[in-house]
Design a protein around this motif. Structure first.
Motif, PDB file in Angstrom:
ATOM      1  N   GLY A  93       0.815  -1.214   0.000  1.00 13.78           N
ATOM      2  CA  GLY A  93       0.000   0.000   0.000  1.00 13.78           C
ATOM      3  C   GLY A  93       0.845   1.258   0.000  1.00 13.78           C
ATOM      4  N   LEU A  94       1.940   1.236   0.763  1.00 14.31           N
ATOM      5  CA  LEU A  94       2.823   2.404   0.805  1.00 14.31           C
ATOM      6  C   LEU A  94       3.464   2.658  -0.556  1.00 14.31           C
ATOM      7  CD1 LEU A  94       4.058   4.594   2.658  1.00 14.31           C
ATOM      8  CD2 LEU A  94       5.961   3.023   3.017  1.00 14.31           C
ATOM      9  N   PHE A  95       3.981   1.607  -1.194  1.00 13.49           N
ATOM     10  CA  PHE A  95       4.596   1.775  -2.513  1.00 13.49           C
ATOM     11  C   PHE A  95       3.578   2.245  -3.540  1.00 13.49           C
ATOM     12  CE2 PHE A  95       8.449  -1.303  -2.025  1.00 13.49           C
ATOM     13  CZ  PHE A  95       8.995  -0.437  -1.103  1.00 13.49           C
ATOM     14  N   THR A  96       2.346   1.759  -3.460  1.00 15.31           N
ATOM     15  CA  THR A  96       1.317   2.169  -4.412  1.00 15.31           C
ATOM     16  C   THR A  96       0.953   3.635  -4.205  1.00 15.31           C
ATOM     17  OG1 THR A  96       0.479  -0.093  -4.432  1.00 15.31           O
ATOM     18  CG2 THR A  96      -0.966   1.602  -5.303  1.00 15.31           C
ATOM     19  N   MET A  97       0.871   4.073  -2.956  1.00 14.91           N
ATOM     20  CA  MET A  97       0.588   5.493  -2.714  1.00 14.91           C
ATOM     21  C   MET A  97       1.745   6.377  -3.175  1.00 14.91           C
ATOM     22  SD  MET A  97      -1.524   5.697   0.829  1.00 14.91           S
ATOM     23  CE  MET A  97      -0.664   4.456   1.760  1.00 14.91           C
ATOM     24  N   ILE A  98       2.976   5.920  -2.951  1.00 17.34           N
ATOM     25  CA  ILE A  98       4.133   6.674  -3.424  1.00 17.34           C
ATOM     26  C   ILE A  98       4.116   6.756  -4.946  1.00 17.34           C
ATOM     27  CG2 ILE A  98       6.662   6.598  -3.622  1.00 17.34           C
ATOM     28  CD1 ILE A  98       6.720   5.516  -0.755  1.00 17.34           C
ATOM     29  N   ALA A  99       3.645   5.717  -5.626  1.00 18.13           N
ATOM     30  CA  ALA A  99       3.571   5.719  -7.088  1.00 18.13           C
ATOM     31  C   ALA A  99       2.612   6.788  -7.591  1.00 18.13           C
ATOM     32  CB  ALA A  99       3.134   4.350  -7.592  1.00 18.13           C
ATOM     33  N   GLY A 113      -3.009   9.194 -10.765  1.00 21.88           N
ATOM     34  CA  GLY A 113      -2.323   9.412  -9.494  1.00 21.88           C
ATOM     35  C   GLY A 113      -3.259   9.295  -8.304  1.00 21.88           C
ATOM     36  N   VAL A 114      -4.448   9.896  -8.407  1.00 20.66           N
ATOM     37  CA  VAL A 114      -5.422   9.818  -7.313  1.00 20.66           C
ATOM     38  C   VAL A 114      -5.905   8.385  -7.131  1.00 20.66           C
ATOM     39  CG1 VAL A 114      -7.751  10.513  -6.629  1.00 20.66           C
ATOM     40  CG2 VAL A 114      -6.137  12.223  -7.450  1.00 20.66           C
ATOM     41  N   LEU A 115      -6.151   7.673  -8.228  1.00 18.82           N
ATOM     42  CA  LEU A 115      -6.586   6.279  -8.125  1.00 18.82           C
ATOM     43  C   LEU A 115      -5.516   5.400  -7.479  1.00 18.82           C
ATOM     44  CD1 LEU A 115      -8.508   5.674 -11.465  1.00 18.82           C
ATOM     45  CD2 LEU A 115      -9.443   5.714  -9.149  1.00 18.82           C
ATOM     46  N   LEU A 116      -4.261   5.630  -7.785  1.00 14.25           N
ATOM     47  CA  LEU A 116      -3.195   4.846  -7.149  1.00 14.25           C
ATOM     48  C   LEU A 116      -3.123   5.107  -5.647  1.00 14.25           C
ATOM     49  CD1 LEU A 116      -0.381   4.956  -9.847  1.00 14.25           C
ATOM     50  CD2 LEU A 116      -1.590   2.945  -9.018  1.00 14.25           C
ATOM     51  N   GLY A 156       7.176   6.683 -10.693  1.00 20.89           N
ATOM     52  CA  GLY A 156       5.838   6.249 -10.310  1.00 20.89           C
ATOM     53  C   GLY A 156       5.478   4.917 -10.925  1.00 20.89           C
ATOM     54  N   TYR A 157       5.913   4.702 -12.148  1.00 17.89           N
ATOM     55  CA  TYR A 157       5.659   3.432 -12.836  1.00 17.89           C
ATOM     56  C   TYR A 157       6.271   2.262 -12.067  1.00 17.89           C
ATOM     57  CZ  TYR A 157       6.577  -0.210 -16.313  1.00 17.89           C
ATOM     58  OH  TYR A 157       6.699  -1.403 -16.967  1.00 17.89           O
ATOM     59  N   LEU A 158       7.536   2.387 -11.672  1.00 15.45           N
ATOM     60  CA  LEU A 158       8.211   1.299 -10.958  1.00 15.45           C
ATOM     61  C   LEU A 158       7.597   1.061  -9.579  1.00 15.45           C
ATOM     62  CD1 LEU A 158      11.929   1.928 -11.916  1.00 15.45           C
ATOM     63  CD2 LEU A 158      10.404   0.147 -12.753  1.00 15.45           C
ATOM     64  N   PHE A 159       7.304   2.130  -8.849  1.00 15.63           N
ATOM     65  CA  PHE A 159       6.667   1.962  -7.547  1.00 15.63           C
ATOM     66  C   PHE A 159       5.286   1.320  -7.697  1.00 15.63           C
ATOM     67  CE2 PHE A 159       9.720   4.977  -5.662  1.00 15.63           C
ATOM     68  CZ  PHE A 159       9.960   4.335  -4.459  1.00 15.63           C
TER      69      PHE A 159
END
Length: 190
Positions: free
Chosen positions: A33-39, A72-75, A115-118
């Protein structure tokens, strides 16, 4: 004397918060979840800001910028979903991976690839995460308590540590009974 009791209460409160946060982390795909929010942050941020590399200024605030903001908001929402509704982690992980892939085309190469990699790593971690067995973890802790009888060692099966969060934690390398029959699935249709 009053400062000592205040200090102990602050220490005990901080210890309780730390233990509570640890249990919060262990019960859900926290890092996914943290990595997805950072993405979601660089994907939604870069299109609305001037980014300069030396003398080169990059800005993309067109309809692709609106798409970047939505991605970005959806991620970020998917990352929060992984935290607060871990039972939908597979859906959230697959959606995060798909949004990260779409961000390559829509949003400055996925927030300049960061963002893609995260997003890919966070989505993959969410799909792969599996909750640990709470009953096995408490029984293992009880068995390791001082004064508890020694646990017999089983040599025929490899035991995995409880609560590891791995999909392969319960996997054993034996074939099911139906697959052991010789010639099964190789019969000709008559």
């Amino acid at each position: 004397m009053s400062t000592n009791t205040e200090g102990l209460s602050i220490v005990s409160i901080l210890a309780r918060v730390r233990v509570g946060f640890r249990h919060f982390r262990w019960g859900r795909p926290f890092w996914a979840g943290l990595f997805t929010m950072i993405a979601g942050l660089p994907i939604g941020y870069f299109p609305y800001r001037y980014v300069t590399f030396g003398d080169l200024t990059i800005r993309m605030a067109t309809t692709a910028g609106a798409g970047s903001l939505v991605i970005g908001v959806l991620l970020v929402v998917l990352g929060l979903t992984m935290w607060f509704q871990p039972h939908v982690r597979i859906f959230a992980g697959v959606a995060a991976i798909l949004l990260a892939l779409v961000s390559l085309i829509v949003s400055n190469f996925g927030g300049f690839v960061v963002g893609y990699l995260f997003g890919l790593v966070g989505g993959g971690m969410s799909v792969a995460w599996m909750p640990g067995d709470r009953a096995a973890a408490t029984s293992a802790e009880a068995a390791e308590a001082p004064g508890a009888p020694a646990k017999p060692v089983r040599s025929e099966a490899r035991e995995t540590p409880p609560g590891t969060g791995s999909v392969l934690a319960g996997f054993e390398a034996t074939a099911p009974e139906g697959a052991r029959e010789v010639g099964k699935g190789m019969r000709r249709a008559e």
